[in-house]
Motif scaffolding. Structure first.
Motif, PDB file in Angstrom:
ATOM      1  N   LEU A   1       2.296  10.863  -9.001  1.00 27.73           N
ATOM      2  CA  LEU A   1       2.088  10.391 -10.371  1.00 27.73           C
ATOM      3  C   LEU A   1       3.388   9.940 -11.024  1.00 27.73           C
ATOM      4  O   LEU A   1       3.735  10.345 -12.126  1.00 27.73           O
ATOM      5  CB  LEU A   1       1.419  11.484 -11.221  1.00 27.73           C
ATOM      6  N   GLU A   2       4.097   9.100 -10.319  1.00 32.06           N
ATOM      7  CA  GLU A   2       5.323   8.516 -10.854  1.00 32.06           C
ATOM      8  C   GLU A   2       5.458   7.107 -10.285  1.00 32.06           C
ATOM      9  O   GLU A   2       5.167   6.879  -9.111  1.00 32.06           O
ATOM     10  CB  GLU A   2       6.533   9.357 -10.467  1.00 32.06           C
ATOM     11  N   LYS A   3       5.885   6.186 -11.115  1.00 29.92           N
ATOM     12  CA  LYS A   3       6.033   4.809 -10.666  1.00 29.92           C
ATOM     13  C   LYS A   3       7.372   4.654  -9.959  1.00 29.92           C
ATOM     14  O   LYS A   3       8.431   4.711 -10.572  1.00 29.92           O
ATOM     15  CB  LYS A   3       5.951   3.852 -11.859  1.00 29.92           C
ATOM     16  N   ILE A   4       7.326   4.443  -8.637  1.00 23.36           N
ATOM     17  CA  ILE A   4       8.529   4.423  -7.806  1.00 23.36           C
ATOM     18  C   ILE A   4       9.020   2.990  -7.606  1.00 23.36           C
ATOM     19  O   ILE A   4       8.225   2.082  -7.339  1.00 23.36           O
ATOM     20  CB  ILE A   4       8.243   5.072  -6.443  1.00 23.36           C
ATOM     21  N   ARG A   5      10.326   2.817  -7.697  1.00 22.89           N
ATOM     22  CA  ARG A   5      10.927   1.519  -7.407  1.00 22.89           C
ATOM     23  C   ARG A   5      11.731   1.626  -6.118  1.00 22.89           C
ATOM     24  O   ARG A   5      12.695   2.387  -6.041  1.00 22.89           O
ATOM     25  CB  ARG A   5      11.849   1.078  -8.544  1.00 22.89           C
ATOM     26  N   PRO A   6      11.341   0.895  -5.071  1.00 28.29           N
ATOM     27  CA  PRO A   6      12.090   0.940  -3.811  1.00 28.29           C
ATOM     28  C   PRO A   6      13.532   0.479  -3.994  1.00 28.29           C
ATOM     29  O   PRO A   6      13.820  -0.374  -4.833  1.00 28.29           O
ATOM     30  CB  PRO A   6      11.321  -0.030  -2.905  1.00 28.29           C
TER      31      PRO A   6
ATOM     32  N   PHE B   1       0.828  -1.204   0.000  1.00 23.08           N
ATOM     33  CA  PHE B   1       0.000   0.000   0.000  1.00 23.08           C
ATOM     34  C   PHE B   1       0.866   1.260   0.000  1.00 23.08           C
ATOM     35  O   PHE B   1       0.622   2.212  -0.746  1.00 23.08           O
ATOM     36  CB  PHE B   1      -0.911  -0.042   1.237  1.00 23.08           C
ATOM     37  N   VAL B   2       1.910   1.271   0.814  1.00 21.23           N
ATOM     38  CA  VAL B   2       2.807   2.424   0.891  1.00 21.23           C
ATOM     39  C   VAL B   2       3.473   2.677  -0.460  1.00 21.23           C
ATOM     40  O   VAL B   2       3.551   3.816  -0.937  1.00 21.23           O
ATOM     41  CB  VAL B   2       3.866   2.220   1.987  1.00 21.23           C
ATOM     42  N   ILE B   3       3.948   1.613  -1.091  1.00 23.71           N
ATOM     43  CA  ILE B   3       4.623   1.765  -2.380  1.00 23.71           C
ATOM     44  C   ILE B   3       3.679   2.354  -3.427  1.00 23.71           C
ATOM     45  O   ILE B   3       4.011   3.328  -4.115  1.00 23.71           O
ATOM     46  CB  ILE B   3       5.173   0.413  -2.871  1.00 23.71           C
ATOM     47  N   HIS B   4       2.503   1.779  -3.529  1.00 30.52           N
ATOM     48  CA  HIS B   4       1.586   2.216  -4.573  1.00 30.52           C
ATOM     49  C   HIS B   4       0.953   3.567  -4.269  1.00 30.52           C
ATOM     50  O   HIS B   4       0.593   4.308  -5.185  1.00 30.52           O
ATOM     51  CB  HIS B   4       0.520   1.140  -4.804  1.00 30.52           C
ATOM     52  N   GLU B   5       0.814   3.917  -3.004  1.00 33.73           N
ATOM     53  CA  GLU B   5       0.277   5.234  -2.684  1.00 33.73           C
ATOM     54  C   GLU B   5       1.268   6.349  -3.001  1.00 33.73           C
ATOM     55  O   GLU B   5       0.878   7.451  -3.354  1.00 33.73           O
ATOM     56  CB  GLU B   5      -0.159   5.302  -1.220  1.00 33.73           C
TER      57      GLU B   5
ATOM     58  N   PRO C   1      14.664   6.120  -2.335  1.00 32.22           N
ATOM     59  CA  PRO C   1      15.665   7.161  -2.562  1.00 32.22           C
ATOM     60  C   PRO C   1      15.277   8.472  -1.886  1.00 32.22           C
ATOM     61  O   PRO C   1      14.100   8.855  -1.887  1.00 32.22           O
ATOM     62  CB  PRO C   1      15.672   7.314  -4.091  1.00 32.22           C
ATOM     63  N   ALA C   2      16.234   9.167  -1.325  1.00 28.44           N
ATOM     64  CA  ALA C   2      15.976  10.406  -0.579  1.00 28.44           C
ATOM     65  C   ALA C   2      15.338  11.481  -1.448  1.00 28.44           C
ATOM     66  O   ALA C   2      14.615  12.347  -0.942  1.00 28.44           O
ATOM     67  CB  ALA C   2      17.277  10.922   0.014  1.00 28.44           C
ATOM     68  N   LEU C   3      15.578  11.432  -2.750  1.00 29.25           N
ATOM     69  CA  LEU C   3      15.087  12.497  -3.630  1.00 29.25           C
ATOM     70  C   LEU C   3      13.568  12.620  -3.620  1.00 29.25           C
ATOM     71  O   LEU C   3      13.008  13.679  -3.930  1.00 29.25           O
ATOM     72  CB  LEU C   3      15.592  12.282  -5.058  1.00 29.25           C
ATOM     73  N   TYR C   4      12.861  11.522  -3.242  1.00 32.22           N
ATOM     74  CA  TYR C   4      11.399  11.578  -3.224  1.00 32.22           C
ATOM     75  C   TYR C   4      10.844  12.257  -1.975  1.00 32.22           C
ATOM     76  O   TYR C   4       9.672  12.637  -1.938  1.00 32.22           O
ATOM     77  CB  TYR C   4      10.806  10.166  -3.320  1.00 32.22           C
ATOM     78  N   TRP C   5      11.661  12.415  -0.945  1.00 34.87           N
ATOM     79  CA  TRP C   5      11.167  12.925   0.333  1.00 34.87           C
ATOM     80  C   TRP C   5      10.530  14.310   0.211  1.00 34.87           C
ATOM     81  O   TRP C   5       9.493  14.589   0.821  1.00 34.87           O
ATOM     82  CB  TRP C   5      12.304  12.956   1.362  1.00 34.87           C
ATOM     83  N   ASN C   6      11.145  15.177  -0.570  1.00 30.46           N
ATOM     84  CA  ASN C   6      10.640  16.544  -0.730  1.00 30.46           C
ATOM     85  C   ASN C   6       9.842  16.740  -2.016  1.00 30.46           C
ATOM     86  O   ASN C   6       9.535  17.883  -2.385  1.00 30.46           O
ATOM     87  CB  ASN C   6      11.807  17.537  -0.701  1.00 30.46           C
ATOM     88  N   GLU C   7       9.496  15.642  -2.668  1.00 33.38           N
ATOM     89  CA  GLU C   7       8.726  15.735  -3.911  1.00 33.38           C
ATOM     90  C   GLU C   7       7.316  16.242  -3.614  1.00 33.38           C
ATOM     91  O   GLU C   7       6.621  15.739  -2.730  1.00 33.38           O
ATOM     92  CB  GLU C   7       8.644  14.355  -4.555  1.00 33.38           C
ATOM     93  N   PRO C   8       6.848  17.296  -4.342  1.00 32.41           N
ATOM     94  CA  PRO C   8       5.503  17.831  -4.088  1.00 32.41           C
ATOM     95  C   PRO C   8       4.424  16.789  -4.386  1.00 32.41           C
ATOM     96  O   PRO C   8       4.552  16.018  -5.338  1.00 32.41           O
ATOM     97  CB  PRO C   8       5.401  19.015  -5.062  1.00 32.41           C
ATOM     98  N   ILE C   9       3.360  16.754  -3.591  1.00 30.82           N
ATOM     99  CA  ILE C   9       2.236  15.861  -3.876  1.00 30.82           C
ATOM    100  C   ILE C   9       1.219  16.580  -4.741  1.00 30.82           C
ATOM    101  O   ILE C   9       1.093  17.803  -4.695  1.00 30.82           O
ATOM    102  CB  ILE C   9       1.566  15.342  -2.582  1.00 30.82           C
ATOM    103  N   LEU C  10       0.519  15.817  -5.558  1.00 29.61           N
ATOM    104  CA  LEU C  10      -0.465  16.390  -6.473  1.00 29.61           C
ATOM    105  C   LEU C  10      -1.838  16.285  -5.838  1.00 29.61           C
ATOM    106  O   LEU C  10      -2.618  15.382  -6.112  1.00 29.61           O
ATOM    107  CB  LEU C  10      -0.416  15.640  -7.807  1.00 29.61           C
TER     108      LEU C  10
END
Length: 338
Positions: free
Chosen positions: A158-163, A148-152, A200-209
């Motif tokens: 709106l980006e497909k994230i790979r852990p 759930f966390v991954i897909h949320e 990856p740390a780069l997603y931490w500050n990514e704006p949410i839509l």
């Protein structure tokens, strides 16, 4: 926090319908008043009822990975907590932090904590009841929360994230490793210490839509009510169509992903649809048409944004397809509808 299981149970029932399980029967077996649940006035749910709900849905679907597949389908919108997150969050880090406090809406057995550094952030899934740790229900719930966390995160940006890494304390059989890897996008590693997912740390500050999630909340609510109230419409075509609508936040998923979620092969899925006189492409096409009309009618998105949300790489391709569906260009339809 007072635990309100009603939104979660409704979401589980909606998904159970897709897996050919009647919601009223499932509630009856779990000792839950279905009529009160539908009316939204079910005053309390006991943990034993939740346990029975899980055990019966696993038994009736014949899917030992039900929690994993349910987590792949579940959205925050279906839990009714989107507003709490988006009104208090501007980026992924804030959204995850707030979401971690809402886990009791799903289970009292597991808590979520987050650590981060310059390279990565780690979502930890902490067992709050050691006596439950070896129970089947605990494992199903853990699977649910982790996927759930991954897909949320996908839906939030709106980006497909790979852990980067996934750690599991539970044993995963060789038979199921491929399915875990498909859904979690990385092969889980065996750990003696923790259940965790590293991003990856780069997603931490990514704006949410947030605007997309507001619309998704409306769509999921309508979809959920349709599934529960119209469970008599038991065609396989309807189930695939509903699945496509409910999982629309990253465009349309592949036939292989859908087949795996329904615990069948892609060939079997196609054969069952053919018996009903329709192809997968026709069902997918109808779902895209429905979604495009919903998004354009909302008036909040440009044609380019709608095209992207539906999985089109080029706006010209979306425009041609929309003209085929409606006889109008998307821009003209939006002006007319507005």
């Amino acid at each position: 926090m007072k635990t309100d299981y009603q939104p979660f149970i409704s979401a589980l029932l909606a998904y159970a319908v897709q897996r050919d399980v009647h919601p009223e029967k499932l509630c009856r077996l779990a000792g839950i008043a279905f009529d009160k649940l539908k009316a939204g006035n079910l005053k309390s749910i006991q943990q034993t009822q939740m346990d029975h709900l899980w055990l019966n849905v696993i038994n009736l679907t014949g899917d030992p990975l039900f929690g994993l597949h349910f987590g792949e389908s579940l959205q925050l919108s279906a839990l009714g907590v989107v507003g709490e997150i988006i009104k208090s969050s501007t980026n992924v880090g804030e959204a995850l932090t707030i979401a971690s406090t809402l886990v009791p809406l799903i289970t009292p057995m597991i808590g979520i904590s987050i650590t981060h550094n310059n390279d990565a952030f780690i979502v930890h899934f902490d067992c709050l009841d050691k006596q439950q740790e070896k129970q089947a229900i605990y494992k199903q719930t853990l699977d649910l929360l982790m996927v759930f966390v991954i897909h949320e995160l996908d839906g939030l940006i709106l980006e497909k994230i790979r852990p980067m890494k996934i750690k599991y304390k539970n044993n995963i059989s060789d038979i199921n490793v491929k399915e875990y890897t498909r859904i979690m996008r990385n092969q889980p590693q065996r750990s003696k210490l923790e259940n965790s997912i590293t991003f990856p740390a780069l997603y931490w500050n990514e704006p949410i839509l947030s605007s997309n999630y507001e619309l998704q909340k409306i769509l999921v609510k309508q979809h959920q009510e349709l599934l529960i109230q119209s469970s008599s419409k038991n065609t396989f075509q309807a189930k695939i169509f509903n699945y496509l609508l409910a999982n629309s936040y990253l465009g349309l998923v592949s036939i292989e992903q859908i087949a795996a979620n329904f615990n069948v092969s892609a060939r079997t899925l196609q054969r069952r649809l053919k018996l009903e006189g329709v192809s997968f492409q026709q069902v997918a096409d109808e779902a895209r048409k429905t979604l495009s009309i919903q998004y354009l009618s909302a008036g909040e998105y440009s044609v380019k944004q709608v095209s992207h949300m539906l999985g089109y790489n080029e706006i010209s391709a979306f425009t041609r397809t929309f003209k085929r569906w409606t006889g109008m260009a998307p821009s003209g339809f939006r002006k007319q509808d507005g």
